[in-house]
Design an enzyme around this catalytic site. Structure first.
Site, short mmCIF file in Angstrom:
data_model
loop_
_atom_site.label_atom_id
_atom_site.label_comp_id
_atom_site.label_asym_id
_atom_site.label_seq_id
_atom_site.Cartn_x
_atom_site.Cartn_y
_atom_site.Cartn_z
CD GLU A 152 -1.05 0.63 3.67
OE1 GLU A 152 -1.35 1.84 3.64
OE2 GLU A 152 -1.39 -0.15 4.58
CE LYS B 29 -3.53 1.88 10.45
NZ LYS B 29 -4.23 0.97 9.54
#
Length: 793
Positions: free
Chosen positions: A53, A190
């Site tokens: 990404e 995360k």
């Protein structure tokens, strides 16, 4: 990269799971998606590919760490045998695989502040408005699946935000895993998110969650254990690939989440980082940032970095590099399965956990088993020989006839010391940097081979004793350590000797390439003792991956001075900003002559290449340059010692002519002329922000400058007199040239554009000459006194 021009294409029809195709060039219109030729070739030939990404690049890290990390991750993927496909959007066109300049464009947000963070909902608008964008996990999953890429490696997955049961703030990443048959390799979700609810939601969506570890513990980004368990685990790439493969065989449309724990050495600071995460979340609640949607995550990550004084950034880089490595291995294993290669493997079956996802207390780690990473990446990597020098020097008081001793022994001294061209250069650079209050040990790394013998142990022990790094020394059990037996006359000049350097010829190129991929150095120096095959691989890698400015090549000796030529031939005409394949080299006059002859009449016929003709034509050297050179040739080689003659050898020996003819291959030549000093011959261009384009020839200043017709470049030739040193003070001449080079590399590490400015070039060469003089007066290959040499004058 050495690749054909891009073109927009339809995707391969043999991918059953994605029969849709993008628009292609029709009626002169550019298609929506541009697949890099290297990625396209890998997909067409069923080679492993890993998607990467770009939100990490555009919104996740500060510049230039983001760019360096992106390059490092691509190189790590390559080290596993897979092809990296970094995905981003440039001017409204989706790029599956980015060119170096495109990656730089997305990374330098100070020049490209309008770059957009692109999730699924943003794809259409970003393309329509022809904007630049960094793709999030969701957008990257979409494009990876459409292209037929089976593995995607990233840092952390999005998920359910804290309080998401009320705000309904759930990342689009989770739903894309239900639509895209891709294995997403991450360090968990995360740590700013609600990990428990995220795992529950993934279970509801039917997305397999697999811990890629020895336990079922699901990782928590900065730490290896979140307190939650995954329903499945694997600990090898083949089994992970089988999960993807069997889902593909059943034409299932969902992906798989592989949770890879952060490397163990970063675990010890995980708890402290998590405390900072909690504080950042509290502040986000107080200032309303938590209500900003997709902007909240970049703010939180930035705030965590501030609270941890940058320590979180090192962990971020480490976990991303780790997932890239695992992702590459899984992609390679999947490629074998998809191609029907049933090779033997040591795969374990995926093991179910004791129960469903549940909250547990984190296990206490044994701190005695955790090793801190105390060795940072090296800025300067030297790849070449490390040897032990056995030096025999005749006693001048008893031997006056040079012919005596040719067939018998003579009185004298025999000493043992460390040597090897690569090692000497590394030590000189290390000591020079240390003299300037910089950690020369951390900055400088030697990659070399040593044997499992007493000489190998001596090399390692002595280098450690003087403070040099030894983590680049590779022990080969079945090989002898390199030995150089030198015979010197009473004045310290080399009479002859025998060099057993076979172990350097066998230095594994993959090992050297892995070192470059790991360290991403600013500078690379290559020793001519390396095999031609290894030199080709290293130079090509540096150019293709842009991990360092084009490398320095050390000639080593007359026969080996052209070992670099196959590498030069392999990179001539490659796209990019390189004027010459090699940044600089430092031959003596004998090596220069051999290099010139081989360039003209050798097997590669370098001077017959289009690159050479175009470069020479661009120089546009005329009568004015020849006249200036003739005036310079009348100057004394040394004003303090007229016995050294004039600089007439520049013309009469063809030094200037040979050097200029080699400039298309070496941008800077530093020619060692013994007691007549040093000649610098180089190409200066406007791209190097050089001051030489404003200079005119100055014979009294000992330099000649010839600008091309367009005024965009110049040829510079400058002479530096040698230091006046009485012969009785010269102890050893064998390491002076290596010391000169090591000192230059150290200065260039601190002043990368030193060649581009007249005063900086003076500092560079004069300081290197002072270092070489210290070695001339030392019994060692590199004088220990370099560590106390004053800073750049």
């Amino acid at each position: 990269m050495l690749l054909s021009a891009r073109r927009s294409v339809s995707f391969p029809s043999w991918y059953r799971c994605h029969k849709r195709t993008f628009s292609i060039k029709q009626n002169g219109l550019t298609g929506l998606v541009d697949i890099h030729p290297e990625v396209r070739d890998a997909l067409a030939n069923h080679k492993p590919v890993v998607a990467l990404e770009t939100t990490i690049v555009t919104h996740g890290m500060p510049y230039p760490v983001n760019l360096k990390t992106a390059r490092s991750v691509e190189n790590i993927v390559r080290s596993t045998g897979a092809v990296p496909a970094t995905i981003g959007i440039i001017e409204g066109q989706v790029k599956i695989g980015l060119e170096p300049h495109e990656l730089e464009r997305l990374a330098d947000v100070s020049k490209n502040s309008s770059v957009v963070k692109v999730s699924r909902r943003d794809i259409g608008p970003v393309i329509a408005f022809k904007r630049d964008g960094g793709t999030t996990c969701s957008a990257t999953l979409i494009f990876a699946a459409l292209a037929g890429i089976k593995v995607f490696a990233t840092g952390g997955l999005g998920g359910v935000h804290r309080g998401g049961e009320n705000s309904m703030d759930v990342s689009a990443d989770l739903h894309e895993l239900t639509r895209c048959p891709v294995g997403l390799v991450s360090a968990g979700v995360k740590s700013i998110l609600d990990i428990g609810r995220t795992l529950e939601y993934l279970e509801t969506l039917g997305v397999p969650v697999v811990s890629y570890a020895e336990t079922n513990d699901f990782p928590a980004f900065y730490t290896r254990k979140s307190g939650f368990k995954s329903p499945w685990r694997v600990d090898d790439p083949v089994t992970a690939a089988r999960i993807l493969y069997y889902q593909q065989e059943l034409e299932m449309k969902n992906g798989v989440l592989f949770g890879v724990p952060i490397p163990e050495q970063y675990e010890t600071i995980g708890e402290k980082l998590q405390e900072s995460v909690e504080q950042a979340l509290k502040e986000a609640d107080e200032n309303g940032v938590n209500k900003l949607g997709k902007e909240a995550t970049p703010w939180l990550l930035k705030r965590v970095g501030e609270l941890t004084a940058g320590r979180s950034l090192a962990s971020n880089v480490a976990l991303i590099e780790n997932t890239a490595h695992v992702g590459g291995q899984i992609a390679a294993a999947y490629s074998h399965l998809a191609n029907g290669e049933n090779k033997p493997h040591h795969a374990h079956v995926a093991l179910p956990s004791a129960g469903p996802v549940s909250r547990t207390e984190p296990e206490q780690s044994d701190s005695s088993l955790v090793k801190e990473s105390s060795v940072p990446p090296a800025k300067l990597v030297i790849i070449g020989s490390a040897a032990v020098d056995v030096t025999a020097q005749a006693d001048g008081s008893s031997v006056t006839d040079p012919s005596v001793g040719l067939h018998s022994t003579v009185p004298g001294t025999v000493s043992l010391s460390l040597g090897g061209v690569g090692r000497n250069v590394a030590e000189a650079a290390y000591r020079t940097l240390s003299s300037r209050s910089e950690d020369g040990s951390a900055a400088t790394l030697l990659i070399s081979s040593v044997g499992q013998d007493s000489f190998g142990r001596l090399l390692v022990n002595e280098m450690e004793r003087m403070g040099m790094r030894t983590d680049g020394l590779i022990t080969q059990d079945s090989a002898r350590s390199a030995i150089c037996n030198l015979v010197l006359d009473s004045a310290g000049s080399l009479i002859g000797g025998v060099a057993d350097m076979k172990i350097i010829d066998s230095l594994d190129k993959q090992t050297a390439l892995q070192a470059l991929q790991k360290h991403q150095p600013t500078m690379v120096a290559l020793d001519g003792n390396l095999s031609k095959e290894t030199l080709v691989a290293l130079v090509t890698h540096c150019h293709r991956n842009n991990i360092a400015d084009h490398p320095y090549s050390e000639p080593t000796s007359v026969p080996k001075s052209t070992n670099i030529y196959p590498a030069i031939a392999a990179t001539l005409g490659s796209p990019g900003r390189f004027l010459s394949p090699i940044s600089f080299t430092a031959p003596n006059m004998l090596e220069l002559a051999h290099m010139y002859q081989e360039a003209v009449a050798g097997p590669f016929e370098l001077t017959a290449q289009d690159h050479w003709w175009k470069s020479i034509d661009d120089m546009a050297l005329g009568s004015e340059f020849r006249t200036d050179l003739e005036h310079l040739a009348r100057m004394n080689a040394c004003d303090q010692d007229r016995s050294k003659g004039t600089l007439d050898f520049l013309i009469s020996n063809g030094i200037a002519q040979m050097a200029i003819n080699l400039l298309p291959f070496f941008q800077h030549l530093v020619i060692k002329c013994g007691d007549r000093g040093v000649i610098v011959v180089m190409r200066a261009t406007e791209h190097g922000a050089t001051s030489w384009l404003q200079e005119r020839s100055n014979v009294r200043g000992r330099y000649v400058v010839a600008r091309n017709k367009a005024g965009t470049g110049a040829i510079v030739l400058k002479h530096y007199p040698a230091a006046v040193l009485p012969k009785e003070k010269i102890v050893n001449v064998t390491g002076a040239g290596d010391t000169l080079v090591g000192s230059m590399l150290a200065t260039l590490l601190q002043k990368p554009r030193a060649f581009g400015d007249p005063s900086s070039l003076d500092e560079l060469i004069i300081h290197a000459q002072r270092a070489a003089v210290l070695t001339l007066q030392s019994q060692y290959a590199v004088s220990p006194a370099l560590s106390t040499l004053s800073t750049i004058p």
